[in-house]
Design a protein around this motif. Sequence first.
Motif, PDB file in Angstrom:
ATOM      1  N   TRP A  35     -23.283 -75.452  19.478  1.00 59.04           N
ATOM      2  CA  TRP A  35     -22.966 -76.813  19.907  1.00 59.04           C
ATOM      3  C   TRP A  35     -24.194 -77.583  20.382  1.00 59.04           C
ATOM      4  N   ASP A  36     -25.377 -77.002  20.268  1.00 59.78           N
ATOM      5  CA  ASP A  36     -26.572 -77.640  20.825  1.00 59.78           C
ATOM      6  C   ASP A  36     -26.744 -79.085  20.362  1.00 59.78           C
ATOM      7  N   ASP A  37     -26.516 -79.336  19.084  1.00 64.35           N
ATOM      8  CA  ASP A  37     -26.804 -80.666  18.538  1.00 64.35           C
ATOM      9  C   ASP A  37     -25.720 -81.698  18.840  1.00 64.35           C
ATOM     10  N   VAL A  38     -24.561 -81.271  19.310  1.00 60.70           N
ATOM     11  CA  VAL A  38     -23.524 -82.245  19.687  1.00 60.70           C
ATOM     12  C   VAL A  38     -23.465 -82.427  21.200  1.00 60.70           C
ATOM     13  N   LEU A  39     -24.215 -81.624  21.926  1.00 61.90           N
ATOM     14  CA  LEU A  39     -24.104 -81.640  23.387  1.00 61.90           C
ATOM     15  C   LEU A  39     -24.558 -82.963  23.992  1.00 61.90           C
ATOM     16  N   THR A  40     -25.693 -83.481  23.548  1.00 54.59           N
ATOM     17  CA  THR A  40     -26.212 -84.712  24.155  1.00 54.59           C
ATOM     18  C   THR A  40     -25.259 -85.891  24.006  1.00 54.59           C
ATOM     19  N   PRO A  41     -24.759 -86.193  22.798  1.00 55.92           N
ATOM     20  CA  PRO A  41     -23.830 -87.332  22.709  1.00 55.92           C
ATOM     21  C   PRO A  41     -22.515 -87.094  23.440  1.00 55.92           C
ATOM     22  N   LEU A  42     -22.026 -85.863  23.452  1.00 56.62           N
ATOM     23  CA  LEU A  42     -20.764 -85.606  24.151  1.00 56.62           C
ATOM     24  C   LEU A  42     -20.933 -85.719  25.659  1.00 56.62           C
ATOM     25  N   SER A  43     -22.022 -85.172  26.175  1.00 57.11           N
ATOM     26  CA  SER A  43     -22.203 -85.129  27.628  1.00 57.11           C
ATOM     27  C   SER A  43     -22.680 -86.455  28.207  1.00 57.11           C
ATOM     28  N   ARG A  46     -18.983 -87.529  29.112  1.00 57.82           N
ATOM     29  CA  ARG A  46     -17.995 -86.542  29.529  1.00 57.82           C
ATOM     30  C   ARG A  46     -18.690 -85.311  30.091  1.00 57.82           C
ATOM     31  N   GLU A  47     -17.998 -84.618  30.982  1.00 56.77           N
ATOM     32  CA  GLU A  47     -18.445 -83.274  31.330  1.00 56.77           C
ATOM     33  C   GLU A  47     -18.096 -82.355  30.167  1.00 56.77           C
ATOM     34  N   VAL A  48     -19.006 -81.495  29.782  1.00 56.22           N
ATOM     35  CA  VAL A  48     -18.806 -80.589  28.662  1.00 56.22           C
ATOM     36  C   VAL A  48     -18.984 -79.154  29.153  1.00 56.22           C
ATOM     37  N   VAL A  49     -18.025 -78.311  28.854  1.00 60.85           N
ATOM     38  CA  VAL A  49     -18.066 -76.895  29.228  1.00 60.85           C
ATOM     39  C   VAL A  49     -18.107 -76.074  27.951  1.00 60.85           C
ATOM     40  N   ARG A  50     -19.170 -75.288  27.815  1.00 57.55           N
ATOM     41  CA  ARG A  50     -19.301 -74.382  26.659  1.00 57.55           C
ATOM     42  C   ARG A  50     -19.147 -72.949  27.138  1.00 57.55           C
ATOM     43  N   LEU A  51     -18.376 -72.168  26.410  1.00 56.48           N
ATOM     44  CA  LEU A  51     -18.181 -70.762  26.753  1.00 56.48           C
ATOM     45  C   LEU A  51     -18.697 -69.870  25.632  1.00 56.48           C
ATOM     46  N   ASP A  52     -19.232 -68.714  25.992  1.00 59.67           N
ATOM     47  CA  ASP A  52     -19.443 -67.632  25.036  1.00 59.67           C
ATOM     48  C   ASP A  52     -18.225 -66.723  25.104  1.00 59.67           C
ATOM     49  N   PRO A 252     -18.638 -77.742  10.355  1.00 62.23           N
ATOM     50  CA  PRO A 252     -18.835 -79.193  10.489  1.00 62.23           C
ATOM     51  C   PRO A 252     -19.686 -79.604  11.685  1.00 62.23           C
ATOM     52  N   PRO A 253     -19.539 -78.958  12.871  1.00 62.06           N
ATOM     53  CA  PRO A 253     -20.360 -79.410  14.006  1.00 62.06           C
ATOM     54  C   PRO A 253     -21.849 -79.174  13.810  1.00 62.06           C
ATOM     55  N   MET A 254     -22.222 -78.186  12.996  1.00 68.86           N
ATOM     56  CA  MET A 254     -23.628 -77.896  12.771  1.00 68.86           C
ATOM     57  C   MET A 254     -24.172 -78.615  11.543  1.00 68.86           C
ATOM     58  N   GLU A 255     -23.333 -78.817  10.532  1.00 69.83           N
ATOM     59  CA  GLU A 255     -23.799 -79.523   9.338  1.00 69.83           C
ATOM     60  C   GLU A 255     -23.940 -81.025   9.580  1.00 69.83           C
ATOM     61  N   ARG A 256     -22.997 -81.600  10.331  1.00 78.49           N
ATOM     62  CA  ARG A 256     -23.011 -83.047  10.580  1.00 78.49           C
ATOM     63  C   ARG A 256     -22.732 -83.306  12.055  1.00 78.49           C
ATOM     64  N   PRO A 257     -23.675 -82.928  12.934  1.00 80.12           N
ATOM     65  CA  PRO A 257     -23.412 -82.986  14.377  1.00 80.12           C
ATOM     66  C   PRO A 257     -23.164 -84.393  14.908  1.00 80.12           C
ATOM     67  N   GLU A 258     -23.903 -85.390  14.433  1.00 83.80           N
ATOM     68  CA  GLU A 258     -23.713 -86.742  14.956  1.00 83.80           C
ATOM     69  C   GLU A 258     -22.330 -87.270  14.610  1.00 83.80           C
ATOM     70  N   GLU A 259     -21.929 -87.055  13.358  1.00 82.80           N
ATOM     71  CA  GLU A 259     -20.608 -87.530  12.948  1.00 82.80           C
ATOM     72  C   GLU A 259     -19.511 -86.751  13.660  1.00 82.80           C
ATOM     73  N   VAL A 264     -15.164 -86.526  17.760  1.00 84.62           N
ATOM     74  CA  VAL A 264     -14.573 -85.935  18.965  1.00 84.62           C
ATOM     75  C   VAL A 264     -14.387 -86.986  20.050  1.00 84.62           C
ATOM     76  N   LEU A 265     -15.410 -87.772  20.300  1.00 84.95           N
ATOM     77  CA  LEU A 265     -15.313 -88.778  21.358  1.00 84.95           C
ATOM     78  C   LEU A 265     -14.240 -89.817  21.049  1.00 84.95           C
ATOM     79  N   ALA A 266     -14.153 -90.235  19.796  1.00 90.36           N
ATOM     80  CA  ALA A 266     -13.117 -91.194  19.421  1.00 90.36           C
ATOM     81  C   ALA A 266     -11.735 -90.598  19.617  1.00 90.36           C
ATOM     82  N   TRP A 267     -11.618 -89.309  19.287  1.00 92.19           N
ATOM     83  CA  TRP A 267     -10.309 -88.651  19.398  1.00 92.19           C
ATOM     84  C   TRP A 267      -9.889 -88.485  20.856  1.00 92.19           C
ATOM     85  N   VAL A 268     -10.772 -88.009  21.692  1.00 86.97           N
ATOM     86  CA  VAL A 268     -10.385 -87.766  23.081  1.00 86.97           C
ATOM     87  C   VAL A 268     -10.160 -89.078  23.826  1.00 86.97           C
TER      88      VAL A 268
END
Length: 281
Positions: A35-43, A46-52, A252-259, A264-268
């Motif tokens: 999720w590294d490449d989607v983290l900046t626009p999401l956060s 929003r608060e973003v919580v990533r789990l392993d 999809p999150p890694m191939e097209r992270p910006e989109e 995600v943001l539009a959906w939530v």
Amino acid sequence: MPLCHDTRIAYSRTGRGDGLPIVLLHAGIADRRMWDDVLTPLSASREVVRLDLRGYGESTARPDGPWSPRADVTATLDALGIDRAHFVGCSLGAGVCAEVAVTRPDLVASLVLAAPGGALITEATDELRAFFRAEGTALEAGDLDAAVEANLRAWVDGPQRGPTEVRADLRAAVGVMQRRAFELTADWPDSTWEAETELDPPLTERLGEVTAPTLVIVGARDIDAIRSAADHVASGIAHARAVLWPDVAHLPPMERPEEFASAVLAWVDDAGDRAGGVERR
């Protein structure tokens, strides 16, 4: 990275905002680094919580009794004081998100299920069986390089593309994460895997219990079993919308992270206002 004392699950919390947090659950060929490449626009809003998930990344603790990814996720979020969130999952993580939506609907405000896999897979197709044979043969021979490559060919390249048609950095990043998972669980005995508890009835028969608005994102270049699972999810969940990305395989999150982040943001921000249909773009 922080480790939840109650569950020994690794997590990270980033960002802030007035809305509910977003929880990210990774694919079975990755860990929370996907999720590294989607983290900046999401956060940014929003608060973003990533789990392993257990057995991936920094969640190294082997369970010593009955366990499941969904129980690890819900217990970790409870320990972190998160009582409601938007859940975003890819592949295995999508299945875990949907299981949480069934077992703990109070936690789930909405779902984004990318390349729905794991407990959401409905059939073992020829393409899926071919992957399992390739991976199994390599692991039985103790050839981790071949096992990693089998996963890259099946899931990163997809059945319709060759390795040279995919970004080299994407293949390399997934290869590192997949190898980590293989090495981390190499000494886990069969009894550990047998102690993993599954839903009964299975998730694929309980999609009607999901009440959260759900966005399904599937790549047209993904394995046929995943495309079939996406169709099943979209038709089985009452408030679901499916989106087909033509030039994407399993990540999809890694191939097209910006989109992906924008979707995600539009959906939530507007979850539940749209339902039904398949959008192609």
